[in-house]
Design an enzyme around this catalytic site. Sequence first.
Site, short mmCIF file in Angstrom:
data_model
loop_
_atom_site.label_atom_id
_atom_site.label_comp_id
_atom_site.label_asym_id
_atom_site.label_seq_id
_atom_site.Cartn_x
_atom_site.Cartn_y
_atom_site.Cartn_z
N ASP A 115 0.79 -1.24 0.00
CA ASP A 115 0.00 0.00 0.00
C ASP A 115 0.81 1.29 0.00
O ASP A 115 0.23 2.38 0.11
CB ASP A 115 -0.97 -0.01 1.19
CG ASP A 115 -2.08 -1.03 0.97
OD1 ASP A 115 -2.63 -1.07 -0.14
OD2 ASP A 115 -2.41 -1.77 1.90
N ASP A 181 -7.28 -4.20 -5.05
CA ASP A 181 -6.92 -2.88 -4.51
C ASP A 181 -5.53 -2.44 -4.99
O ASP A 181 -5.23 -1.25 -5.08
CB ASP A 181 -6.88 -2.90 -2.97
CG ASP A 181 -7.92 -3.77 -2.31
OD1 ASP A 181 -8.36 -4.75 -2.95
OD2 ASP A 181 -8.30 -3.50 -1.18
N1 GLY Z 1 -7.41 -1.52 0.48
C1 GLY Z 1 -8.12 -2.02 1.58
C2 GLY Z 1 -9.56 -1.76 1.50
O1 GLY Z 1 -10.09 -1.28 0.50
O2 GLY Z 1 -10.22 -2.05 2.46
#
Ligand code: GLY
Length: 401
Positions: A115, A181
């Site tokens: 992330d 994601d």
């Molecule tokens: N990227 C983690 C979520 O969308 O919860």
Amino acid sequence: MKFIFYSFSFLIFISCQTSQQKQQMRYTSANLTFAYRQTQHMLDSLTHLQKDRLPKSVDEQGNMTQSDIYDWTSGFFPGTLWYIYEFSEDTAMKNQAIHWTRLLEPVKDFYGHHDVGFMINCSYGNAYRITQDTVYKQVMVKAARSLTKRYDEKVGAILSWNVDDGSWQSERGWKYPVIIDNMMNLELLFNAFNFTGDSTFYKIAVAHADKTLANHFRSDYSSYHVVDYDPETGVVSHQHTAQGFAHESAWSRGQAWGLYGFAFCYRETGFDRYLEQAEHIADYILNHPRLPEDKIPYWDFDAPDIPSTYRDASAAAIIASGLLDLAEVMDGEKAQHYRIVAREIIHNLSAPPYRAALGTNQGYILKHSVGSIPHGNEIDVPLIYADYYYVESLMKLRRLQ
Ligand code: GLY
């Protein structure tokens, strides 16, 4: 005579357009002013809380929850402050944005999960975009290099979650999990490529997007949340979920990440396959029979208890922002349709029950988002990333005007 008629019609058309634009401008200004004032409340309350942690959500008692700088959500608060500064031109807001952005500097050397893109692009990315200060750019490039350490040539994708660190992810038996994601982290890589000309960033981003395109999508263009690969061969081992209702369901925020991700992949590469994918995802979402009339999705399109289940305002805000990006790279009626729907979503988020009353909600702008229902975590609460994408969408609408 004909000439006078056409000139007159043209003048009426222009004046209607202008008055509509003025109305839209007033509308976005009013909502951004609300966001500005609500954020001032949040900043005030943060002076009594932990100084090195960032707002994330609220707990079951309604108290503020904060994350450390290594949490995936850490970039959203500084990013929101940058947007609000961009709108308000308030120097005090700029100083806050600088302060909260700088807190994240150590993330440039972090590669403990995927992330880094979210964290640095939303904070430092907006800081650089607005100020053009090269110090921000240097941090972004360093962070992008850290992110590339999670790319494996054999698999052709960036590893999302570690599988050997005792986390809940490592208990699922996955060997090389890649989540939808992760598309969002590619924007940092494209930015780093644009800054440096180093094609490594570009190649990794394109390889990852292509691998996702090949393996994350069903024939109806809904996406799996987690695709687990065999790290030796790069072949798919599992198509699973982590935050959705079931492996075969369509987790709403996942669909939103895919839409947003493929829209910017097209903008950055010009590859038609990404544009087509973004359109397919948008159409899957917007034509879904279980998308409510106000277009704020339930947390999963296949949740069994629809309509008696939770909405996810964060998914709605990401969808609105993704649709505006997609419309930007298209022409004609379809682009116009995406813009109209994005406006409708933002309009609905800007009123009860989604928008909080001024001075409440711990200073978060929106209510009714969902973190992860399967984990019993952050259910029907404000989330900092819902606010970020909501404010981002308002700024995009404003630029259009
Ligand atoms: N990227 C983690 C979520 O969308 O919860």
